[in-house]
Design an enzyme around this catalytic site. Structure first.
Site, PDB file in Angstrom:
ATOM      1  N   THR A   1      -0.394  11.594   0.214  1.00 18.56           N
ATOM      2  CA  THR A   1      -1.374  12.314  -0.604  1.00 18.56           C
ATOM      3  C   THR A   1      -1.879  13.537   0.151  1.00 18.56           C
ATOM      4  O   THR A   1      -2.159  14.574  -0.453  1.00 18.56           O
ATOM      5  CB  THR A   1      -2.544  11.391  -0.967  1.00 18.56           C
ATOM      6  N   ALA A   2      -1.990  13.417   1.470  1.00 14.25           N
ATOM      7  CA  ALA A   2      -2.436  14.546   2.285  1.00 14.25           C
ATOM      8  C   ALA A   2      -1.528  15.759   2.093  1.00 14.25           C
ATOM      9  O   ALA A   2      -1.999  16.897   1.987  1.00 14.25           O
ATOM     10  CB  ALA A   2      -2.481  14.141   3.758  1.00 14.25           C
TER      11      ALA A   2
ATOM     12  N   LYS B   1       0.858  -1.183   0.000  1.00 15.49           N
ATOM     13  CA  LYS B   1       0.000   0.000   0.000  1.00 15.49           C
ATOM     14  C   LYS B   1       0.892   1.229   0.000  1.00 15.49           C
ATOM     15  O   LYS B   1       1.931   1.258   0.669  1.00 15.49           O
ATOM     16  CB  LYS B   1      -0.875  -0.014   1.261  1.00 15.49           C
TER      17      LYS B   1
ATOM     18  N   SER C   1       0.664   5.846  -0.446  1.00 16.76           N
ATOM     19  CA  SER C   1      -0.083   7.066  -0.764  1.00 16.76           C
ATOM     20  C   SER C   1       0.110   7.369  -2.246  1.00 16.76           C
ATOM     21  O   SER C   1       1.230   7.234  -2.766  1.00 16.76           O
ATOM     22  CB  SER C   1       0.455   8.251   0.040  1.00 16.76           C
TER      23      SER C   1
ATOM     24  N   HIS D   1      -7.542   9.356   8.156  1.00 18.06           N
ATOM     25  CA  HIS D   1      -7.982   8.151   8.867  1.00 18.06           C
ATOM     26  C   HIS D   1      -9.045   8.478   9.921  1.00 18.06           C
ATOM     27  O   HIS D   1      -9.886   9.346   9.722  1.00 18.06           O
ATOM     28  CB  HIS D   1      -6.794   7.414   9.473  1.00 18.06           C
TER      29      HIS D   1
END
Length: 270
Positions: free
Chosen positions: A112-113, A56, A58, A151
């Site tokens: 990504t944030a 996984k 981002s 989250h």
């Protein structure tokens, strides 16, 4: 069959997606997985190093690793209304912080944030990178003037007396008329294409199994890795981040990811 090194986060959306796969609730076609549960920034850094077979990440780090990895169709997080939030402590600042001078906490440089924050606030440079679950406290204590939360913190910040400044996901959606690409699953390029395709299909089957069998009662696997959360927050978390795009991103997802890559190229922030 070689052992597959697989990385994802202990957050409910990821453990929900991968539960059936790693715990053999579906036929894994002989594949065995050595699971690494890590926060997403660690996984991003490992991807830059090329450490794991399947991981996984981002989408914010995707431009940096696409020379080493391919992107799978299944297992990711895309959607509308799922983006990070920018929050602040109204009791300290008595109104919005000064965007030109503020200190802002962000959950990892390659996330990504960070990319979505930089799209909305391209001139902010005083950034502090923290693990995502440390950000609320940093804002509460005044260590920073604002924080980007992801989250489960999306569901808890208001209870702690914090205030939403901007939904950074909505900003992306309205700018590009596309769903928000948060995180995806990647496979290292030294893996045989047939193997990658088979694992991609198995992840899809794992998501399908989760939807069919875990709607009322969350799997033990989800709960054991999220013990500090209430079941209600776990369910909110899953409902927000796991959807049809998690089974197959489709053309809509691929277009959204391409838009995010353009943001990366234009901003040069990471």
């Amino acid at each position: 069959m070689p052992l597959i090194e697989l990385g994802f986060s202990p957050c409910p959306n990821d453990t929900f997606i991968f539960d059936a796969l790693v715990n053999h609730k579906i036929d894994t076609k002989g594949y065995e997985f050595n699971v690494h549960l890590q926060d997403v920034q660690t996984l991003n850094e490992w991807a830059i190093q090329g450490k794991l077979n399947i991981s996984k990440i981002s989408y914010g780090v995707w431009p940096l690793v696409k020379n080493k990895y391919s992107l799978l169709n299944s297992g990711g997080a895309l959607g509308k209304g799922v983006g990070p939030l920018l929050i602040y402590n109204n009791t300290i600042s008595q109104g919005l912080p000064d965007a030109k001078k503020m200190r802002v906490a962000i959950p990892g440089i390659n996330t990504t944030a960070h990319l979505l924050f930089s799209l909305a606030f391209p001139n902010v440079t005083n950034k502090i990178f923290l693990v995502f679950d440390e950000i609320e406290e940093a804002v509460l204590s005044g260590k920073v003037d604002a924080g980007v939360i992801i989250h489960e913190n999306r569901f808890t910040y208001a209870q702690k007396g914090l205030t939403k400044w901007m939904d950074l996901g909505t900003y992306f959606e309205e700018t590009f008329n596309a769903p928000i690409p948060l995180g995806g699953i990647i496979a290292r390029n030294d893996m045989p294409a047939e193997q990658v395709n088979e694992i991609d299909e198995l992840i899809k089957q794992s998501v399908e199994y989760a939807f069919k069998n875990s709607y009322e009662v969350l799997p033990d696997y989800v709960q054991q890795h999220s013990q500090e959360m209430s079941v209600a927050v776990m369910r909110q978390h899953i409902d927000l981040y796991v959807n049809d795009f998690s089974m197959d991103m489709g053309d809509t997802g691929r277009v959204a990811i391409a838009q995010l890559e353009k943001v990366y190229s234009n901003l040069h922030v990471l």
